[in-house]
Write an enzyme that holds these catalytic residues in place. Structure first.
Site, PDB file in Angstrom:
ATOM      1  N   ARG A 128      -2.451   9.462  11.765  1.00  0.00           N
ATOM      2  CA  ARG A 128      -3.225   8.229  11.895  1.00  0.00           C
ATOM      3  C   ARG A 128      -4.424   8.468  12.801  1.00  0.00           C
ATOM      4  NH1 ARG A 128      -0.451   2.547  12.967  1.00  0.00           N
ATOM      5  NH2 ARG A 128      -2.256   1.168  13.060  1.00  0.00           N
TER       6      ARG A 128
ATOM      7  N   GLU B 280       0.826  -1.211   0.000  1.00  0.00           N
ATOM      8  CA  GLU B 280       0.000   0.000   0.000  1.00  0.00           C
ATOM      9  C   GLU B 280       0.857   1.255   0.000  1.00  0.00           C
ATOM     10  OE1 GLU B 280      -2.762   0.166   3.227  1.00  0.00           O
ATOM     11  OE2 GLU B 280      -3.643  -1.763   2.744  1.00  0.00           O
TER      12      GLU B 280
ATOM     13  N   LYS C  95       2.149   4.655   1.392  1.00  0.00           N
ATOM     14  CA  LYS C  95       2.232   5.187   2.753  1.00  0.00           C
ATOM     15  C   LYS C  95       1.927   6.680   2.679  1.00  0.00           C
ATOM     16  CE  LYS C  95       5.154   5.049   6.902  1.00  0.00           C
ATOM     17  NZ  LYS C  95       4.843   6.340   7.488  1.00  0.00           N
TER      18      LYS C  95
ATOM     19  N   GLU D  13      -5.551   7.032   7.525  1.00  0.00           N
ATOM     20  CA  GLU D  13      -4.644   8.175   7.607  1.00  0.00           C
ATOM     21  C   GLU D  13      -5.422   9.409   7.150  1.00  0.00           C
ATOM     22  OE1 GLU D  13      -1.717   7.495   8.861  1.00  0.00           O
ATOM     23  OE2 GLU D  13      -0.305   9.029   8.206  1.00  0.00           O
TER      24      GLU D  13
ATOM     25  N   ARG E 254      -2.959   8.706  17.623  1.00  0.00           N
ATOM     26  CA  ARG E 254      -1.886   7.783  17.899  1.00  0.00           C
ATOM     27  C   ARG E 254      -1.525   7.722  19.387  1.00  0.00           C
ATOM     28  NH1 ARG E 254       2.279   6.700  14.216  1.00  0.00           N
ATOM     29  NH2 ARG E 254       3.788   5.499  15.360  1.00  0.00           N
TER      30      ARG E 254
ATOM     31  N   LYS F 183       7.613  -1.108   6.441  1.00  0.00           N
ATOM     32  CA  LYS F 183       7.580   0.112   5.635  1.00  0.00           C
ATOM     33  C   LYS F 183       8.885   0.336   4.898  1.00  0.00           C
ATOM     34  CE  LYS F 183       8.469   2.688   9.842  1.00  0.00           C
ATOM     35  NZ  LYS F 183       8.150   3.768  10.739  1.00  0.00           N
TER      36      LYS F 183
ATOM     37  N   PHE G  25      -7.461   2.117   5.977  1.00  0.00           N
ATOM     38  CA  PHE G  25      -6.684   0.914   5.644  1.00  0.00           C
ATOM     39  C   PHE G  25      -6.983  -0.285   6.537  1.00  0.00           C
ATOM     40  CE2 PHE G  25      -3.747   3.824   7.971  1.00  0.00           C
ATOM     41  CZ  PHE G  25      -3.585   3.096   9.142  1.00  0.00           C
TER      42      PHE G  25
HETATM   43  P1  ATP Z   1       6.774   6.936  10.510  1.00  0.00           P
HETATM   44  O1  ATP Z   1       7.594   8.039  11.056  1.00  0.00           O
HETATM   45  O2  ATP Z   1       7.396   6.216   9.385  1.00  0.00           O
HETATM   46  O3  ATP Z   1       5.336   7.290  10.307  1.00  0.00           O
HETATM   47  P2  ATP Z   1       6.017   5.786  12.866  1.00  0.00           P
HETATM   48  O4  ATP Z   1       6.846   5.150  13.896  1.00  0.00           O
HETATM   49  O5  ATP Z   1       5.403   7.083  13.125  1.00  0.00           O
HETATM   50  O6  ATP Z   1       6.841   5.858  11.583  1.00  0.00           O
HETATM   51  P3  ATP Z   1       4.839   3.358  12.050  1.00  0.00           P
HETATM   52  O7  ATP Z   1       3.736   2.779  12.805  1.00  0.00           O
HETATM   53  O8  ATP Z   1       6.152   2.727  12.146  1.00  0.00           O
HETATM   54  O9  ATP Z   1       4.845   4.854  12.432  1.00  0.00           O
HETATM   55  O10 ATP Z   1       4.483   3.474  10.512  1.00  0.00           O
HETATM   56  C1  ATP Z   1       3.207   3.354  10.160  1.00  0.00           C
HETATM   57  C2  ATP Z   1       2.494   4.686  10.092  1.00  0.00           C
HETATM   58  O11 ATP Z   1       2.313   5.060   8.750  1.00  0.00           O
HETATM   59  C3  ATP Z   1       1.125   4.526  10.637  1.00  0.00           C
HETATM   60  O12 ATP Z   1       1.079   4.859  11.989  1.00  0.00           O
HETATM   61  C4  ATP Z   1       0.257   5.438   9.815  1.00  0.00           C
HETATM   62  O13 ATP Z   1       0.130   6.671  10.483  1.00  0.00           O
HETATM   63  C5  ATP Z   1       1.050   5.683   8.560  1.00  0.00           C
HETATM   64  N1  ATP Z   1       0.433   5.129   7.329  1.00  0.00           N
HETATM   65  C6  ATP Z   1       0.358   5.775   6.155  1.00  0.00           C
HETATM   66  N2  ATP Z   1      -0.187   5.018   5.206  1.00  0.00           N
HETATM   67  C7  ATP Z   1      -0.488   3.825   5.775  1.00  0.00           C
HETATM   68  C8  ATP Z   1      -1.059   2.619   5.288  1.00  0.00           C
HETATM   69  N3  ATP Z   1      -1.419   2.469   4.028  1.00  0.00           N
HETATM   70  N4  ATP Z   1      -1.196   1.602   6.170  1.00  0.00           N
HETATM   71  C9  ATP Z   1      -0.819   1.719   7.467  1.00  0.00           C
HETATM   72  N5  ATP Z   1      -0.267   2.843   7.978  1.00  0.00           N
HETATM   73  C10 ATP Z   1      -0.097   3.890   7.136  1.00  0.00           C
END
Ligand code: ATP
Length: 584
Positions: free
Chosen positions: A258, A251, A253, A303, A273, A426, A343
């Protein structure tokens, strides 16, 4: 339970070094507290009377007010208290000493109970509005006047958020398991219930009153936020494909905020979050959910992305944060409109669906989201080909996304609440340069600027979060990536967090010019992770020494959406370090 018993236990736990011994000691007190008070002991031990999402007022007594309380309770001038605080670095120790010296009526007064301490602290938290500072101070002074010195010490530390027991959430869960089931085996069940309910006090109460089976029966409920699932990171498409099990839903990003949306009829709650209720900041999102989500009851995740009102293009995350800081929300919904990209679904019309595989959840989502100008599903494609994954990644970047998330789709690809596992991986653009990912660090101290940077903080000291010990060990000094605007913004945001002395949760070998409450989270890029003689992060776990980030630079992104305990953890850094060495 008498509070003095809890205070004594805190003292013993603090002076014990091994984490297993600490847990055993805590388990003993939890057992003594029993069904009626276990949740209050948990609340006091966490320094949080209620989970954030309940919307109850927070305790958070600032250092300045704590000084007033101690001065007034012990009848000494505030200046003397402040000087002692400077010397000891612990308002609890100051209170203990001064109250020990002052002539008190403790010998004649009744013992104070855990329940009474909890109730007074709750009243302190609830006092808001005009004149509330006075009320808070007098409530606390009242409580201290009935306390023994050791009780005063821990009450002060609890209200200032400085309990420093060295036990994190997982240690608390271990202690609960030992207290009420005899050993640690039940920890996984407790953790699952905590991840689904986001309320440790509730899990504790349930376990103590109804037993382990009741805990195992905890499921998603509309209105209670679920701790969010997170993604791991990798930079090699082939490796990503292998890790997720050979096939993935890849998918885009999206670069937004979130959201976990809970809907029951027309009642709609949005959780961030950090599990805060943010519905009032997003009236437009509430409206879109009400219009375009076709389910009576559901919990869905997506998101929320800022949109340029002129061109309809996606705008970066910072725009949303700017919007959240403004007070005129109605106006801001026009200036910075948003779109939702859903998502996942966790609950639908009476069913907890977190245990269904990813694609089954996705197909439920497809049925309940009506597509509109502001409501979409994330763009995604199933593939088993790493080259295709890379091609999707390139298109994602070309179309203004941050990268992709590859999601496992095998039979065990459940929604794993509260965990960062290999089910979601990711891949971001930043991984192609230097360190394989940005990290999110907490600012804990600063050094005064010189020359052009006089009057602002020239260099800042940043920490990761150590989940095992509930501390913030430093990992680097950052002096790069600051524009004049950022320097001003840092000053504005950090000034209210200044402390007289280092916060005891902050572990540092360096002596900063200024120390801050560890609250502000920022995104940092670095060249690599190195073993360091100056930074303590991971020193316990690594043997070679602590870990540091080399050539760190601030990306300009303030992570207001993250709680300091959601910053990059020491365990994450060790993972990254080992990936870098090619071990994992
Ligand atoms: P980052 O700084 O990369 O966002 P993070 O530690 O804040 O990292 P992670 O949980 O590691 O967050 O990465 C997933 C985040 O990406 C999710 O919390 C969400 O907010 C965002 N996101 C964006 N697109 C998607 C998607 N298609 N599916 C899931 N999460 C997504």
């Amino acid at each position: 339970m008498e509070y003095s018993r809890l205070a004594q236990a805190y003292e013993t736990i603090e002076s014990t070094s091994g984490s297993i011994d600490k847990t055993t000691l805590l388990a003993e007190v939890l057992k003594e507290a029993g069904p009626s008070e276990v949740d209050k002991v948990i609340a006091l031990t966490m320094g949080k009377l209620f989970p954030d999402w309940k919307g109850e007022p927070e305790l958070g007594i600032a250092e300045k007010m704590a000084v007033q309380v101690v001065a007034s309770a012990s009848s000494v001038p505030e200046k003397q208290v402040r000087d002692m605080l400077h010397k000891y670095g612990d308002i609890g120790a100051v209170a203990e000493e001064l109250l020990g010296k002052s002539v008190q009526s403790t010998l004649f007064s009744d013992e104070i109970t855990v329940e009474r301490v909890f109730d007074v602290l709750y009243s302190v938290a609830k006092a808001t509005g005009q004149g509330s500072s006075k009320t808070k101070v007098s409530l606390l002074v009242g409580l201290l006047s009935e306390s023994q010195p050791i009780e005063a010490k821990y009450i002060l530390r609890t209200v200032t958020g400085d309990l420093r027991l060295g036990i994190g959430n997982m240690g608390l869960l271990d202690a609960l398991a030992i207290a009420f089931t005899g050993d640690k085996e039940a920890r996984a069940d407790l953790e699952r219930a905590f991840n689904l309910s986001s309320d440790l006090g509730y899990v504790a109460r349930l376990l103590a009153n109804e037993g382990l089976d009741a805990v195992r029966n905890v499921h998603v409920e509309v209105g209670r936020p679920i701790r969010m699932m997170a993604a791991k990171k990798l930079s090699n498409p082939q490796e990503i494909m292998t890790k997720v099990g050979g096939r993935a839903l890849v998918e885009y990003k999206y670069d937004g905020e979130r959201m976990q949306v809970h809907k029951r009829g027309e009642e709609i709650a949005i959780f961030s979050r950090r599990q805060e209720r943010i519905s009032s900041q997003y009236p437009d999102v509430v409206e879109y959910v009400s219009k375009f989500v076709r389910a009576d009851e559901c919990v869905i995740e997506g998101e929320c992305v800022a949109i340029d009102p002129g061109t309809g293009e996606m705008r970066p995350f910072q725009e949303l944060m700017r919007r959240r800081r403004k007070t005129d929300i109605k106006e801001m919904t026009k200036e910075v409109p948003v779109s939702l990209f859903f998502f996942d679904v966790l609950y639908i019309d009476g069913r907890d669906v977190t245990n269904l595989p990813m694609l089954e959840r996705r197909s439920i989502l497809e049925k309940i989201i009506e597509r509109s100008q502001h409501t979409h599903l994330t763009t995604g494609e199933v593939t088993d080909d790493p080259e295709r994954l890379e091609a999707i990644f390139m298109t994602a970047l070309d179309t203004g996304h941050e990268g992709v998330i590859a999601k496992a789709i095998h039979k065990d690809s459940i929604y794993q609440a509260g965990s960062r596992s290999w089910l979601w991986i990711k891949l971001k653009a930043s991984y192609t340069e230097g360190l394989s990912d940005s990290v999110d660090l907490v600012i804990v101290g600063a050094f005064h600027g010189r020359g052009k940077r006089t009057g602002v903080y020239g260099t800042i000291l940043a920490s990761a979060y150590d989940e095992d010990t509930d501390t913030f060990p430093t990992v680097c000094k950052i002096g790069t990536g600051f524009t004049d605007e950022i320097l001003d913004e840092l000053k504005r945001r950090l000034d209210p967090l200044v402390l007289e002395t280092r916060d005891p949760k902050v572990i540092s070998d360096l002596e900063a010019d200024v120390w801050f409450e560890p609250k502000l989270v920022i995104e940092v890029l670095g060249d690599e992770i190195t073993v360091s003689p100056t930074h303590p992060a991971g020193r316990e776990q690594m043997r070679e020494g602590g870990l540091a980030i080399r050539f760190p630079r601030f990306t300009g992104r303030f992570r207001d959406d993250k709680d300091p305990r959601q910053a990059t953890t020491v365990a994450d850094l060790i993972d990254l370090f080992e990936q870098q060495r090619g071990i994992s």
